[in-house]
Design an enzyme around this catalytic site. Structure first.
Site, PDB file in Angstrom:
ATOM      1  CG  PHE A 102      -2.038  -0.954   1.221  1.00 33.34           C
ATOM      2  CD1 PHE A 102      -2.245  -1.817   0.153  1.00 33.34           C
ATOM      3  CD2 PHE A 102      -2.923  -1.029   2.296  1.00 33.34           C
ATOM      4  CE1 PHE A 102      -3.286  -2.737   0.145  1.00 33.34           C
ATOM      5  CE2 PHE A 102      -3.970  -1.935   2.305  1.00 33.34           C
ATOM      6  CZ  PHE A 102      -4.157  -2.793   1.234  1.00 33.34           C
ATOM      7  CD  GLU A 103       4.248   3.265  -2.581  1.00 31.99           C
ATOM      8  OE1 GLU A 103       4.389   4.376  -2.035  1.00 31.99           O
ATOM      9  OE2 GLU A 103       5.194   2.525  -2.879  1.00 31.99           O
TER      10      GLU A 103
END
Length: 430
Positions: A301-302
């Site tokens: 996840f960014e």
């Protein structure tokens, strides 16, 4: 002639002045400002540790904490692991849905470690998300065991706090997200050792060794490696521009689309890291977790990125600067994580129902179903290989000690023989 001489003199003056400015750092050339760490919003590494330890101390019924250490060639690292389980006595219950979350793998991404603290605060019920049905959430949480690594790269974070704001590597210059074994060491044409140094070998770094051991012992159903730099929800693979095929891929895609729609306003990129970022990454944690550790759902996840920031203004590029954006990021992504927990559990229940039906009501655990029926790929026996690999490392260590001891004993024996034969030689020659 005189005018030409004056022009040369003026030019020489400016040239000397320019060189002087370069040497002594007094150039009048405008440079982009570098944003410092906002300590009104962000904890120091030590402050974050104290907050988490205090939180665990206040909620011993739900939270537990351990600090683990590893050392390699004089370089030592530690990670803190916080375990959440509504009833701590059930934390080893293998029927529970197991989730492993890692934050702060890159030192410059401070916002990720703040998200770790926020999630733990919500799990402990010291903080609450708006519009959340706590009764329904507790029903979900009752069936989960969650392990949180709030700051994987402690040594790298200390370098950032000391002023190296663009540092992403660990304390000896290795990128921990290139130090895993899947496609390790391959370098693209634009390879930058400052950004992507993979280390001397897979798992050469103590931090990576600790995370690998944790994944082997815990056997999570979901892995999330949390980063910043953009907004995205990535699934395998990073080292190639394709996603896995079959049911696992459909499950992951379905989960990410729901999370993106309900809590992130459809603003995130979804897909494989290698196919979406614009470059391939080799030796990443998520590819290892999926291909070798056989984690059914493995994600990166960014959670934030400022595309307007200069490449040298790393704090601004990777971290929110104001309180409004800071809180929005933490609230949105906390809600996204709890949505993921709920969807993941629903998917596991659905799979388990299919497993039971397919075996004529004979009980098959979620793990057995995933391992035996779902995960049909070349690394099917990855965990066994991984455990064997760990065992072989221990054997190699003991073998080296045995060889060293043998050499020392042989040396001592030869020395004694040499001393005892000297008088004889003297007598024969006299």
């Amino acid at each position: 002639m005189g005018h030409f001489f004056d022009s040369k003199l003026i030019f020489s003056f400016f040239a000397i002045n320019y060189c002087f400015s370069l040497v002594y750092g007094k150039s009048n050339v405008t440079q982009s400002p570098v944003t410092p760490i906002n300590h009104d919003l962000y904890h120091t590494s030590g402050g974050l540790r104290e907050e988490i330890e205090s939180l665990v101390h206040r909620h011993p019924d739900k939270l537990s904490i351990e600090r683990v250490f590893s050392k390699n060639k004089g370089y030592e690292a530690e990670i803190t692991v916080v375990t959440y389980c509504q009833n701590r006595k059930e934390s080893d219950d293998r029927s529970k849905f197991r989730i492993l979350l890692s934050f702060g793998q890159h030192g410059r991404e401070l916002i990720t470690t703040e998200l770790a603290l926020r999630l733990l605060s919500i799990l402990s019920e010291e903080e609450f998300l708006p519009n959340m049905d706590r009764v329904a959430l507790n029903k979900t949480l009752n069936r989960l065991v969650i392990k949180v690594v709030p700051m994987e790269n402690w040594n790298g974070r200390k370098l950032v706090e000391a002023g190296e704001l663009c540092e992403r590597r660990n304390g000896r210059g290795v990128d921990l997200n290139r130090n895993w074994s899947v496609d390790w060491g391959k370098k693209e044409k634009d390879y930058d050792p400052y950004e992507e140094n993979p280390g001397s070998a897979p798992f050469s770094e103590p931090e990576t060794q600790l995370m690998r051991k944790l994944s082997v012992s815990f056997e999570p159903h979901v892995w999330v490696n949390v980063h910043s730099g953009m907004e995205a929800l990535f699934m395998p693979y990073d080292h190639k521009n394709t996603t896995p095929v079959g049911l696992p891929s459909k499950m992951m895609t379905s989960m990410l689309e729901a999370v993106n729609h309900f809590h992130l306003k459809d603003r995130c990129i979804i897909g494989s890291g290698g196919g979406s970022v614009g470059y391939l990454a080799h030796g990443t944690a998520t590819d290892y977790m999926y291909d070798i550790a056989r984690v059914p759902m493995a994600f990166t996840f960014e959670i934030y990125g400022d595309s307007t920031a200069s490449s040298k203004d790393c704090f601004k590029m990777f971290n929110p600067l104001d309180i409004t954006t800071f809180n929005r990021v933490l609230n949105d992504w906390s809600a996204a994580f709890f949505k993921m927990f709920s969807i993941g559990l629903e998917q596991m229940d659905e799979l388990h129902s299919k497993a039971v039906a397919s075996t004529f009501d004979k009980w098959v655990s979620i793990d057995d179903y995933l391992n035996g029926y779902l995960m049909e790929r070349k690394s099917r026996y990855g965990k066994k290989v991984e455990v064997l690999d760990l065992g072989m490392q221990e054997i190699r260590t003991y073998f080296r000690l045995f060889l060293l001891s043998s050499v020392l004993l042989l040396f001592m024996f030869c020395s004694r023989i040499s001393k005892s034969t000297r008088p004889l030689v003297s007598a024969m020659t006299s």
